[in-house]
Design a protein around this motif. Structure first.
Motif, mmCIF file in Angstrom:
data_model
loop_
_atom_site.group_PDB
_atom_site.id
_atom_site.type_symbol
_atom_site.label_atom_id
_atom_site.label_comp_id
_atom_site.label_asym_id
_atom_site.label_seq_id
_atom_site.Cartn_x
_atom_site.Cartn_y
_atom_site.Cartn_z
ATOM 1 N N VAL A 126 0.834 -1.208 0.000
ATOM 2 C CA VAL A 126 0.000 0.000 0.000
ATOM 3 C C VAL A 126 0.868 1.257 0.000
ATOM 4 N N LYS A 127 1.934 1.247 0.796
ATOM 5 C CA LYS A 127 2.837 2.399 0.826
ATOM 6 C C LYS A 127 3.474 2.647 -0.548
ATOM 7 N N ILE A 128 3.886 1.572 -1.207
ATOM 8 C CA ILE A 128 4.504 1.702 -2.525
ATOM 9 C C ILE A 128 3.498 2.287 -3.521
ATOM 10 N N ALA A 129 2.275 1.786 -3.505
ATOM 11 C CA ALA A 129 1.241 2.302 -4.402
ATOM 12 C C ALA A 129 0.921 3.764 -4.102
ATOM 13 N N ASN A 130 0.866 4.122 -2.833
ATOM 14 C CA ASN A 130 0.559 5.505 -2.453
ATOM 15 C C ASN A 130 1.652 6.478 -2.878
ATOM 16 N N ALA A 131 2.863 5.959 -3.117
ATOM 17 C CA ALA A 131 3.968 6.809 -3.576
ATOM 18 C C ALA A 131 3.932 7.003 -5.094
ATOM 19 N N GLY A 132 2.922 6.438 -5.764
ATOM 20 C CA GLY A 132 2.750 6.659 -7.193
ATOM 21 C C GLY A 132 3.175 5.514 -8.079
ATOM 22 N N TRP A 133 3.645 4.413 -7.497
ATOM 23 C CA TRP A 133 4.033 3.249 -8.287
ATOM 24 C C TRP A 133 2.784 2.449 -8.658
ATOM 25 N N SER A 134 2.827 1.772 -9.787
ATOM 26 C CA SER A 134 1.667 1.002 -10.238
ATOM 27 C C SER A 134 1.996 -0.487 -10.331
ATOM 28 N N GLY A 135 0.922 -1.292 -10.379
ATOM 29 C CA GLY A 135 1.081 -2.734 -10.552
ATOM 30 C C GLY A 135 1.884 -3.393 -9.452
ATOM 31 N N VAL A 136 1.685 -2.987 -8.211
ATOM 32 C CA VAL A 136 2.493 -3.497 -7.102
ATOM 33 C C VAL A 136 2.157 -4.959 -6.829
ATOM 34 N N GLN A 137 3.187 -5.786 -6.787
ATOM 35 C CA GLN A 137 3.039 -7.203 -6.453
ATOM 36 C C GLN A 137 4.159 -7.579 -5.497
ATOM 37 N N TRP A 138 3.967 -8.672 -4.787
ATOM 38 C CA TRP A 138 5.067 -9.156 -3.956
ATOM 39 C C TRP A 138 5.154 -10.670 -4.000
ATOM 40 N N ARG A 139 6.349 -11.146 -3.683
ATOM 41 C CA ARG A 139 6.630 -12.581 -3.615
ATOM 42 C C ARG A 139 7.444 -12.851 -2.363
ATOM 43 N N ASN A 140 7.031 -13.858 -1.609
ATOM 44 C CA ASN A 140 7.737 -14.204 -0.384
ATOM 45 C C ASN A 140 8.956 -15.075 -0.679
ATOM 46 N N LEU A 141 10.031 -14.818 0.049
ATOM 47 C CA LEU A 141 11.222 -15.645 0.025
ATOM 48 C C LEU A 141 11.431 -16.203 1.430
ATOM 49 N N THR A 142 11.926 -17.439 1.503
ATOM 50 C CA THR A 142 12.219 -18.079 2.794
ATOM 51 C C THR A 142 11.015 -17.979 3.721
ATOM 52 N N GLY A 143 9.851 -18.341 3.188
ATOM 53 C CA GLY A 143 8.646 -18.403 4.006
ATOM 54 C C GLY A 143 8.119 -17.060 4.464
ATOM 55 N N GLY A 144 8.542 -15.991 3.814
ATOM 56 C CA GLY A 144 8.079 -14.666 4.204
ATOM 57 C C GLY A 144 9.016 -13.932 5.137
ATOM 58 N N ILE A 145 10.132 -14.551 5.493
ATOM 59 C CA ILE A 145 11.149 -13.837 6.273
ATOM 60 C C ILE A 145 11.621 -12.620 5.489
ATOM 61 N N VAL A 146 11.685 -12.789 4.168
ATOM 62 C CA VAL A 146 12.016 -11.704 3.244
ATOM 63 C C VAL A 146 10.920 -11.673 2.187
ATOM 64 N N ALA A 147 10.586 -10.468 1.698
ATOM 65 C CA ALA A 147 9.640 -10.336 0.598
ATOM 66 C C ALA A 147 10.230 -9.426 -0.470
ATOM 67 N N LEU A 148 9.949 -9.761 -1.731
ATOM 68 C CA LEU A 148 10.299 -8.920 -2.868
ATOM 69 C C LEU A 148 9.031 -8.215 -3.342
ATOM 70 N N HIS A 149 9.026 -6.891 -3.297
ATOM 71 C CA HIS A 149 7.934 -6.103 -3.843
ATOM 72 C C HIS A 149 8.381 -5.518 -5.175
#
Length: 232
Positions: free
Chosen positions: A205-228
């Motif tokens: 939500v923060k990324i989208a509110n900053a004007g970025w579009s098509g925001v998606q994420w993928r979890n790495l190592t069970g969600g310990i790290v995430a790639l947005h």
């Protein structure tokens, strides 16, 4: 005067405190991260490179690059990658790496508008004083249609993993850091800052509110790290 080796930033994230703290851990920063992550840091860097989908000839900003180890990984794509960090100690520790390095504050990047094909920040957004302003500043320097990837600690998605991870953060991590880091107190801040960080959906939500579009994420190592990932 406070010795840089004993500096521990607070969660108020005063830029001078945070920079001084990273100066203090620079000497053994990379090896400490590998030990504390059980070697997963290498896989996270590779996943970030793949998520950016870089092409030879593109120009990329690696913000909060530290000693440049992440920049070297990104440069394997054939793109021209610029490392930027506000810790002079980190840049100095990585000066031997064959990548361009620039001192720069995430809130006031020393670049013109729309100059990068892609931008990324790994494990650094959590340390800026104003997350929303940093995301907007990253968008400012990105070309229309350019890509953003944020690699950051996040919330494990499996309850048993989440419980064990929080125990590790607050108890084991500082103890391990004392044996390998040049500034173990900094890793108490690290653990506390991870606990206080937004989860995957909140960061999206923060990324989208900053004007970025098509925001998606993928979890790495069970969600310990995430790639947005998002587009300008």
């Amino acid at each position: 005067m406070m010795n840089a080796q004993t500096v521990r930033a607070t969660l108020e994230k005063d830029p001078r405190e945070v920079a001084s703290m990273f100066d203090g851990v620079a000497r053994r920063y990379d090896i400490t991260n590998t030990v504390l992550s059980f070697g997963q840091d290498r896989a996270w860097r590779k996943a970030t490179r793949r998520a950016l989908r870089l092409q030879p000839g593109e120009v990329v900003l690696d913000l909060a690059a530290g000693t440049g180890v992440s920049t070297v990984e990104l440069a394997k794509s054939g793109a021209t990658v610029v490392a930027a960090d506000f810790s002079q100690g980190m840049l100095q520790a990585g000066r031997w790496r064959k990548v361009p390095m620039v001192a720069g504050d995430a809130l006031h990047l020393p670049f013109a508008d729309s100059v990068f094909d892609a931008v990324t920040i790994s494990f650094g957004l959590r340390n800026v004083a104003d997350i929303d302003a940093a995301l907007a500043e990253l968008r400012r320097v990105t070309k229309p249609g350019g890509r953003l990837v944020v690699c950051e600690f996040s919330a494990p998605v499996v309850p048993v993993l989440r419980t064990g991870y929080m125990e590790y953060l607050m108890k084991a991590l500082p103890a391990v850091a004392r044996s390998v880091s040049s500034n173990p107190d900094a890793y108490v801040y690290l653990a506390e800052s991870i606990r206080a960080w937004p989860d995957q959906g909140e960061l999206a939500v923060k990324i989208a509110n900053a004007g970025w579009s098509g925001v998606q994420w993928r979890n790495l190592t069970g969600g310990i790290v995430a790639l947005h990932r998002a587009t300008c």
